[in-house]
Design an enzyme around this catalytic site. Structure first.
Site, mmCIF file in Angstrom:
data_model
loop_
_atom_site.group_PDB
_atom_site.id
_atom_site.type_symbol
_atom_site.label_atom_id
_atom_site.label_comp_id
_atom_site.label_asym_id
_atom_site.label_seq_id
_atom_site.Cartn_x
_atom_site.Cartn_y
_atom_site.Cartn_z
ATOM 1 N N ARG A 109 1.606 -34.109 5.727
ATOM 2 C CA ARG A 109 2.576 -35.199 5.504
ATOM 3 C C ARG A 109 3.525 -34.745 4.408
ATOM 4 O O ARG A 109 3.098 -34.347 3.319
ATOM 5 C CB ARG A 109 1.889 -36.487 5.070
ATOM 6 C CG ARG A 109 2.911 -37.458 4.467
ATOM 7 C CD ARG A 109 2.418 -38.827 4.197
ATOM 8 N NE ARG A 109 2.232 -39.569 5.432
ATOM 9 C CZ ARG A 109 2.204 -40.900 5.510
ATOM 10 N NH1 ARG A 109 2.369 -41.631 4.422
ATOM 11 N NH2 ARG A 109 2.029 -41.501 6.653
ATOM 12 N N HIS A 136 7.300 -39.473 12.924
ATOM 13 C CA HIS A 136 5.969 -39.979 12.571
ATOM 14 C C HIS A 136 5.185 -40.156 13.885
ATOM 15 O O HIS A 136 4.872 -41.278 14.306
ATOM 16 C CB HIS A 136 6.114 -41.305 11.817
ATOM 17 C CG HIS A 136 4.889 -41.728 11.067
ATOM 18 N ND1 HIS A 136 3.718 -40.970 11.024
ATOM 19 C CD2 HIS A 136 4.632 -42.851 10.330
ATOM 20 C CE1 HIS A 136 2.821 -41.609 10.285
ATOM 21 N NE2 HIS A 136 3.344 -42.737 9.863
ATOM 22 N N GLN A 139 1.834 -42.265 14.291
ATOM 23 C CA GLN A 139 2.056 -43.712 14.160
ATOM 24 C C GLN A 139 2.372 -44.345 15.516
ATOM 25 O O GLN A 139 1.781 -45.339 15.913
ATOM 26 C CB GLN A 139 3.218 -43.971 13.189
ATOM 27 C CG GLN A 139 3.622 -45.434 13.100
ATOM 28 C CD GLN A 139 2.554 -46.284 12.441
ATOM 29 O OE1 GLN A 139 2.074 -45.950 11.383
ATOM 30 N NE2 GLN A 139 2.172 -47.388 13.069
ATOM 31 N N ASP A 231 10.235 -51.675 9.964
ATOM 32 C CA ASP A 231 9.697 -50.719 8.984
ATOM 33 C C ASP A 231 10.463 -50.958 7.687
ATOM 34 O O ASP A 231 11.491 -51.659 7.670
ATOM 35 C CB ASP A 231 9.915 -49.289 9.516
ATOM 36 C CG ASP A 231 9.307 -48.208 8.617
ATOM 37 O OD1 ASP A 231 8.536 -48.541 7.697
ATOM 38 O OD2 ASP A 231 9.624 -47.018 8.840
ATOM 39 N N CYS A 272 4.619 -50.639 10.970
ATOM 40 C CA CYS A 272 3.735 -49.492 10.706
ATOM 41 C C CYS A 272 2.963 -49.656 9.409
ATOM 42 O O CYS A 272 1.912 -49.044 9.235
ATOM 43 C CB CYS A 272 4.559 -48.207 10.686
ATOM 44 S SG CYS A 272 5.921 -48.261 9.508
ATOM 45 N N ARG A 300 -4.567 -46.643 14.203
ATOM 46 C CA ARG A 300 -4.201 -45.324 13.665
ATOM 47 C C ARG A 300 -5.429 -44.413 13.680
ATOM 48 O O ARG A 300 -5.345 -43.230 13.984
ATOM 49 C CB ARG A 300 -3.704 -45.446 12.205
ATOM 50 C CG ARG A 300 -2.441 -46.252 12.002
ATOM 51 C CD ARG A 300 -1.250 -45.631 12.682
ATOM 52 N NE ARG A 300 -1.093 -44.214 12.380
ATOM 53 C CZ ARG A 300 -0.662 -43.697 11.218
ATOM 54 N NH1 ARG A 300 -0.287 -44.485 10.239
ATOM 55 N NH2 ARG A 300 -0.563 -42.390 11.052
HETATM 56 N N1 CP Z 1 1.853 -46.278 8.524
HETATM 57 C C1 CP Z 1 1.530 -45.268 7.692
HETATM 58 O O1 CP Z 1 1.773 -44.096 7.973
HETATM 59 O O2 CP Z 1 0.896 -45.665 6.570
HETATM 60 P P1 CP Z 1 0.561 -44.749 5.306
HETATM 61 O O3 CP Z 1 1.877 -44.363 4.689
HETATM 62 O O4 CP Z 1 -0.292 -45.609 4.432
HETATM 63 O O5 CP Z 1 -0.177 -43.527 5.799
HETATM 64 N N1 NVA Z 2 9.654 -44.906 7.264
HETATM 65 C C1 NVA Z 2 8.536 -45.011 6.343
HETATM 66 C C2 NVA Z 2 7.250 -44.977 7.067
HETATM 67 C C3 NVA Z 2 6.017 -45.156 6.220
HETATM 68 C C4 NVA Z 2 4.758 -45.105 7.008
HETATM 69 C C5 NVA Z 2 8.615 -43.905 5.326
HETATM 70 O O1 NVA Z 2 8.897 -42.758 5.706
HETATM 71 O O2 NVA Z 2 8.423 -44.161 4.137
#
Ligand code: CP
Ligand code: NVA
Length: 317
Positions: A109, A136, A139, A231, A272, A300
């Site tokens: 990530r 993502h 997700q 989101d 999400c 998830r």
């Molecule tokens: N939705 C999601 O990816 O959550 P986190 O950022 O907590 O992993």
């Molecule tokens: N768009 C958001 C998603 C978090 C799960 C981000 O990148 O912060």
């Protein structure tokens, strides 16, 4: 039937996965969830190791990877950028080569999509994109699984994403929808429209699957939606743009009026998470009877386990 093409595969974006492969993962995810709810015990990752690299924060993604891998007997190792040399003292290429010698798979990530691509190219083991600035993918598999649980299908549903149309979640929803025949409408201010190049790429898959992909700034486009999704207005790494985002996105808040605009009392609400309640969504919506966000979060874990089973083992559904 397990598509043999999945063994050893990386998941960087859904662009390079076929609809059949994605549908297999969905079927496997439902089986994984059922088995988890039966309290079945498996040790399918025994003897395997997973490197989990996090440049950005995470609750769901980290916990889903870590718990699903370890409860199957595998050994996950959490590596924040404070712990490893990646990007500081050592190149991504060299890090990938070393991790590939020690781990069965790598989760990443972080910021750049190119980092996860280099990790996949150089490590020689499956690499999973746990979120980058661009995509993502894990997700949105959970999101489609959640749609299937509620509607018993995904094809032909109308999914309306309301908010920042160019973030990682919106972009991934468009890709998976165009592969699977979900009618995906992005409702966003013009300044935050999804870029045309991605829409052009998705148009080819949408033609095959029958998906209608629409990008508009018109909130009336939520009419007839089966699901409204939003989101955060400011994604991780974009904090400098906070004020500008808030002023652009305020009219696009998902509130009770917007849910009514769908004209569909059976419409569900998805997010999400994490959610900033009072910004992109109001408390009555996220806590209300139409909200499926907690199922979505649970899913998830099941979808991530399914992805790892399919790419590391030969699972049967
Ligand atoms: N939705 C999601 O990816 O959550 P986190 O950022 O907590 O992993
Ligand atoms: N768009 C958001 C998603 C978090 C799960 C981000 O990148 O912060």
């Amino acid at each position: 039937m397990y598509p043999a093409s999945l063994k050893g595969r990386s998941l960087l974006t859904w662009k390079d996965w076929t609809p059949e492969e994605i549908r297999f993962l969905l079927e496997l995810s439902h089986a994984v969830k059922k088995s988890a709810h039966n309290n079945d015990v498996h040790q399918r990752f025994r003897g395997k190791t997973l490197a989990m690299i996090f440049e950005k924060r995470s609750t769901r993604t980290r916990c889903a990877f870590e718990t699903s891998f370890s409860e199957e007997g595998g050994h996950p190792v959490f590596l924040s950028t404070h712990d490893i040399q990646l990007g500081a003292k050592e190149s991504i290429e060299d890090t990938a080569r070393v991790l590939g010698r020690m781990f069965s798979a790598i989760e990443f990530r972080g910021y750049k999509q190119s980092t996860v691509e280099i990790l996949a190219r150089e490590s020689g083991v499956p690499v999973y994109n746990g979120l980058t600035d661009l995509y993502h993918p894990t997700q949105v598999l959970a999101d489609v699984m959640t749609l299937e649980e509620v509607f018993r299908k995904h094809k032909g549903l109308k999914l309306c994403y309301v908010g920042d149309g160019r973030n990682n979640v919106a972009r991934s929803l468009i890709i998976i929808s165009s592969k699977l025949g979900i009618n995906c409408t992005i409702v966003s201010p013009k300044e935050l429209f999804t870029e045309q190049a991605l829409l052009d790429e998705c148009a080819v898959w949408a033609k095959e699957s029958g998906a209608e992909i629409t990008v508009t700034d018109d909130l009336d486009a939520v009419s007839g939606a089966n699901a409204v999704y939003t989101d955060v207005w400011v994604s991780m790494g974009e904090e400098a743009e906070s004020e500008m985002r808030r002023s652009l996105l305020l009219p696009y808040q998902v509130n009770e009026d917007l849910m009514k605009k769908t004209g569909n009392a059976a419409c569900i609400f998805l997010h999400c998470l994490p959610a900033i309640k009072g910004e992109e969504v109001t408390v009555p919506v996220v806590e209300g009877s139409q909200s499926r966000v907690w199922d979505q979060a649970e899913n998830r874990k099941h979808t991530i386990k399914a992805i790892m089973l399919a790419t590391l083992m030969n699972p049967s559904v």
